[in-house]
Motif scaffolding. Structure first.
Motif, PDB file in Angstrom:
ATOM      1  N   ILE B 227       0.846  -1.190   0.000  1.00 34.76           N
ATOM      2  CA  ILE B 227       0.000   0.000   0.000  1.00 34.76           C
ATOM      3  C   ILE B 227       0.887   1.248   0.000  1.00 34.76           C
ATOM      4  N   ALA B 228       1.935   1.217   0.836  1.00 33.23           N
ATOM      5  CA  ALA B 228       2.845   2.351   0.901  1.00 33.23           C
ATOM      6  C   ALA B 228       3.473   2.620  -0.462  1.00 33.23           C
ATOM      7  N   ALA B 229       3.924   1.551  -1.115  1.00 30.80           N
ATOM      8  CA  ALA B 229       4.592   1.721  -2.403  1.00 30.80           C
ATOM      9  C   ALA B 229       3.637   2.312  -3.433  1.00 30.80           C
ATOM     10  N   ILE B 230       2.396   1.846  -3.423  1.00 33.85           N
ATOM     11  CA  ILE B 230       1.454   2.323  -4.432  1.00 33.85           C
ATOM     12  C   ILE B 230       1.012   3.747  -4.145  1.00 33.85           C
ATOM     13  N   VAL B 231       0.744   4.016  -2.873  1.00 34.06           N
ATOM     14  CA  VAL B 231       0.318   5.359  -2.506  1.00 34.06           C
ATOM     15  C   VAL B 231       1.401   6.375  -2.864  1.00 34.06           C
ATOM     16  N   GLY B 232       2.654   6.024  -2.576  1.00 29.72           N
ATOM     17  CA  GLY B 232       3.736   6.973  -2.826  1.00 29.72           C
ATOM     18  C   GLY B 232       4.113   7.068  -4.284  1.00 29.72           C
ATOM     19  N   GLY B 233       3.935   6.009  -5.011  1.00 24.26           N
ATOM     20  CA  GLY B 233       4.367   5.992  -6.414  1.00 24.26           C
ATOM     21  C   GLY B 233       5.136   4.718  -6.642  1.00 24.26           C
ATOM     22  N   PHE B 234       4.544   3.860  -7.449  1.00 23.33           N
ATOM     23  CA  PHE B 234       5.069   2.524  -7.633  1.00 23.33           C
ATOM     24  C   PHE B 234       6.475   2.532  -8.214  1.00 23.33           C
ATOM     25  N   ASN B 235       6.801   3.586  -8.959  1.00 25.58           N
ATOM     26  CA  ASN B 235       8.068   3.564  -9.688  1.00 25.58           C
ATOM     27  C   ASN B 235       9.064   4.579  -9.144  1.00 25.58           C
ATOM     28  N   GLN B 236       8.896   4.980  -7.890  1.00 21.52           N
ATOM     29  CA  GLN B 236       9.771   5.991  -7.339  1.00 21.52           C
ATOM     30  C   GLN B 236      10.267   5.582  -5.970  1.00 21.52           C
ATOM     31  N   VAL B 237      11.571   5.616  -5.766  1.00 26.86           N
ATOM     32  CA  VAL B 237      12.102   5.265  -4.459  1.00 26.86           C
ATOM     33  C   VAL B 237      11.639   6.278  -3.411  1.00 26.86           C
ATOM     34  N   ARG B 238      11.715   7.572  -3.758  1.00 34.14           N
ATOM     35  CA  ARG B 238      11.289   8.561  -2.755  1.00 34.14           C
ATOM     36  C   ARG B 238       9.789   8.481  -2.503  1.00 34.14           C
ATOM     37  N   GLY B 239       9.041   8.053  -3.525  1.00 35.94           N
ATOM     38  CA  GLY B 239       7.608   7.841  -3.339  1.00 35.94           C
ATOM     39  C   GLY B 239       7.343   6.760  -2.298  1.00 35.94           C
ATOM     40  N   ALA B 240       8.101   5.671  -2.401  1.00 32.37           N
ATOM     41  CA  ALA B 240       7.917   4.567  -1.460  1.00 32.37           C
ATOM     42  C   ALA B 240       8.227   5.011  -0.037  1.00 32.37           C
ATOM     43  N   ILE B 241       9.254   5.865   0.106  1.00 40.57           N
ATOM     44  CA  ILE B 241       9.606   6.353   1.442  1.00 40.57           C
ATOM     45  C   ILE B 241       8.475   7.211   2.000  1.00 40.57           C
TER      46      ILE B 241
END
Lengths: 332, 291
Positions: B227-241
């Protein structure tokens, strides 16, 4: 093979059907339960195969629809309604909720869609668990009655197995008809190339929603049979892992093949039982078997068969070509 | 108000763990289009590897090193060579299903060969509370937060500052062009798998002392990380953070301000809203649709 393919297939089908009717007659209670479970799961997997295998929409919510159907049946039949009425309600509910769940599919695809449906699956589980005024919460609903069919009580395992098998037969015929209808072709066009399908004048919006709604309605039917089968339901069997199991059944059997769900459900329901003699190792072996199969043939078991038949066909065709060529040469 | 502060710190600590796990998840997705449904189990396993080493008589620090190394061999190299490589050309879905099977296999293996019971796990951070601005904050929360932030900073520095990191990014964004300009794409992909294995081992080390080592502990964590990865942006490391921290905080706030019964629903509803209005995630790039 080429000349008498169809009669052979029909004969084979009749033998399998006769086997499914006759052989379980001397099964024990547990064997009949497992076989009934196979029939019920086949129905749910067939629904998912429509959504995923034919229309190409990944859904991780089929288990939730089985749950919705099961709760509809459990609540209605314990309040004195007949099972057929409950099945109708399960179909309508599954169809309506599935239609709504299809809307995200119009916006997002693939893994995003998988996660929307996954979220729905978990939300449905929370509702089953927390709305105890309706679902009995964690205590569940017990004493779910089994129906009378043509005046015959199906309380014993064997008659109820026939109810499941009969339902499976009806659903199979309906799905067979559906995928051969223009609808089925529209679904497949949607899977192969949504943009091209649209340019050919297929209303992709409507068919995407339909694929979800029909697939989910079949999930509801499976649930409505599952409740009287186990005669007791609580939220646990309908958590996310059921959705994952159903997805696994469809992929392992062969997504987009008509007989895929039957085989997939057989493997998911029966293989762990057959491996039970290995005691604690059985689920581990099952997991290894699934991984091995997918590495070997990502299109599932029927994918192997399909490949084998395609190879034979090319071989037969090149043999014919060789014969024709040599004849041409001798003629000259 | 004091309650809110405590909740935020606790939320950030859980969120930092989610971020660690989610970062590995996006790395694998970017370089090899792998959706790893066993990511939660990948966090569960290293703790048991470390416990096994300790049962065999190794001191704690040696067990940690052994656990991390074994995890990199099994969950990095082994996972890539035995499951991902043979299945990569078959597309996303069969591989995703295979990782589901892997999750079942790992869970059952730990249950069978180790224990079905929850085992306690020693903490690398001393237990106890520390007083900050008049609030008692558990040292463990702070320790988790600090280690996770250090790991994430280390990783972003590696990706953005070093030539190796640039090669990895090139391999992730456009393998064909990367190959032409001489980036060893295969080696970069392997590196991301090793980094993922390292991150899950680290997450395991941080989280297991708090929640105990249990064969089923990966389920919830894996889902939260997805959920965290998708909410932040599946293709972005900073998104996942960002997604990890956000979900951690949201989860903790929901537990005390929304009903406890539906606490698990809050991040999910948030997920659905984000996907519907911003499918690429809050910080993600939109991926082109293939025709």
């Amino acid at each position: 093979m080429i000349g008498f393919g169809k009669p052979l297939k029909i004969a084979l089908g009749l033998i399998v059907i006769a086997g499914l009717i006759v052989i379980p007659m001397n099964f024990n209670r547990y064997g009949l339960f497992i076989l009934s479970q196979w029939a019920v799961m086949s129905i749910a997997a067939m629904g998912l195969n429509l959504t995923l295998g034919y229309a190409g929409q990944v859904s991780l919510a089929q288990g939730a629809f089985v749950g919705i159907g099961a709760y509809a049946a459990a609540i209605m039949t314990t309040h004195g309604w007949p099972l057929p009425a409950a099945i109708v309600v399960a179909i309508v509910l599954g169809f309506a909720v599935g239609w709504v769940l299809g809307y995200p599919a119009l916006r997002v695809q693939h893994h995003y869609l998988a996660f929307v449906t996954l979220a729905f699956s978990t939300l449905a589980f929370l509702v089953f668990r927390n709305e105890s005024w309706l679902t009995g919460g964690i205590y569940g609903i017990s004493n779910i009655p089994r129906p009378h069919v043509f005046g015959i009580a199906t309380n014993k395992p064997l008659p109820f197995y026939y109810v499941c098998l009969g339902s499976l037969a009806i659903v199979s015929v309906a799905v067979w008809w559906l995928i051969r209808s223009p609808w089925g072709r529209a679904f497949m066009a949607l899977r192969e190339n949504p943009l091209r399908a649209q340019s050919l004048g297929i209303d992709t919006r409507r068919y995407t929603l339909m694929a979800f709604a029909i697939g989910s309605a079949l999930g509801g039917v499976a649930g409505a049979l599952y409740a009287p089968l186990t005669q007791y339901i609580d939220p646990v069997p309908f958590n996310l892992s059921l959705s994952l199991d159903l997805l696994m059944m469809v992929i392992v059997g062969g997504a987009g093949f008509y007989f895929g769900p039957f085989l997939g459900a057989m493997i998911a329901v029966l293989l762990p039982e057959w491996l039970r003699f290995t005691e604690g190792y059985y689920l581990m072996l099952y997991a290894i078997a699934v991984m091995g199969l997918l590495i070997w043939s990502p299109t599932g078991i029927l994918g192997i068969l399909d490949r084998y038949l395609a190879e034979r066909r090319t071989k037969a065709a090149s043999a014919l070509r060789a014969v024709a060529k040599s004849r041409l040469e001798t003629a000259q | 108000m004091s309650n809110l502060f405590d909740l935020l710190v606790a939320g950030l600590a859980t969120g930092a763990i989610y971020a660690l796990v989610a970062v590995g998840f996006t790395l694998l997705w970017q370089t090899s289009q792998t959706i790893n449904f066993a990511q939660g189990e990948f966090v569960m396993l290293p703790a048991f590897l470390m416990l096994a080493a300790m049962h065999a008589g190794a001191p704690f620090w040696l067990a940690i090193i052994l656990g991390i190394l074994l995890s990199m061999i099994l969950l990095g190299l082994g996972f890539k060579m035995l499951l991902v490589d043979p299945m990569m050309r078959h597309g996303v879905l069969p591989l995703a299903i295979a990782t589901m099977a892997l999750a079942i296999g790992l869970k059952e293996a730990v249950k069978q060969f180790f224990s079905a019971e929850a085992s306690p796990f020693p903490s690398i951070v001393p237990t106890g509370d520390i007083s900050i601005l008049g609030h008692a904050i558990s040292l463990q929360s702070i320790g988790v937060l600090v280690v996770a932030i250090l790991a994430v900073f280390g990783l972003t520095a590696l990706l953005n500052r070093t030539s190796l990191g640039h090669q990895m990014q090139a391999a992730a964004q456009n393998p064909t062009v990367a190959r032409i300009i001489g980036v060893p794409v295969e080696r970069m992909i392997l590196l991301t798998f090793l980094i993922n294995a390292f991150l899950v081992a680290l997450a395991s080390l941080l989280i297991t002392p708090i929640y105990l080592a249990k064969f089923s502990s990966g389920e919830v964590l894996g889902q939260a990380a997805f959920i965290a990865a998708i909410v932040g942006g599946f293709n972005q490391v900073r998104g996942a953070i960002a997604g990890g921290l956000l979900i951690g905080v949201l989860d903790n706030l929901a537990a005390s301000y929304v009903s406890t019964q539906y606490r698990a629903a809050v991040p999910l509803i948030f997920l659905i809203v984000v996907i519907l209005f911003r499918p690429q995630g809050l910080l993600g790039r939109a991926e082109e649709r293939t025709v």
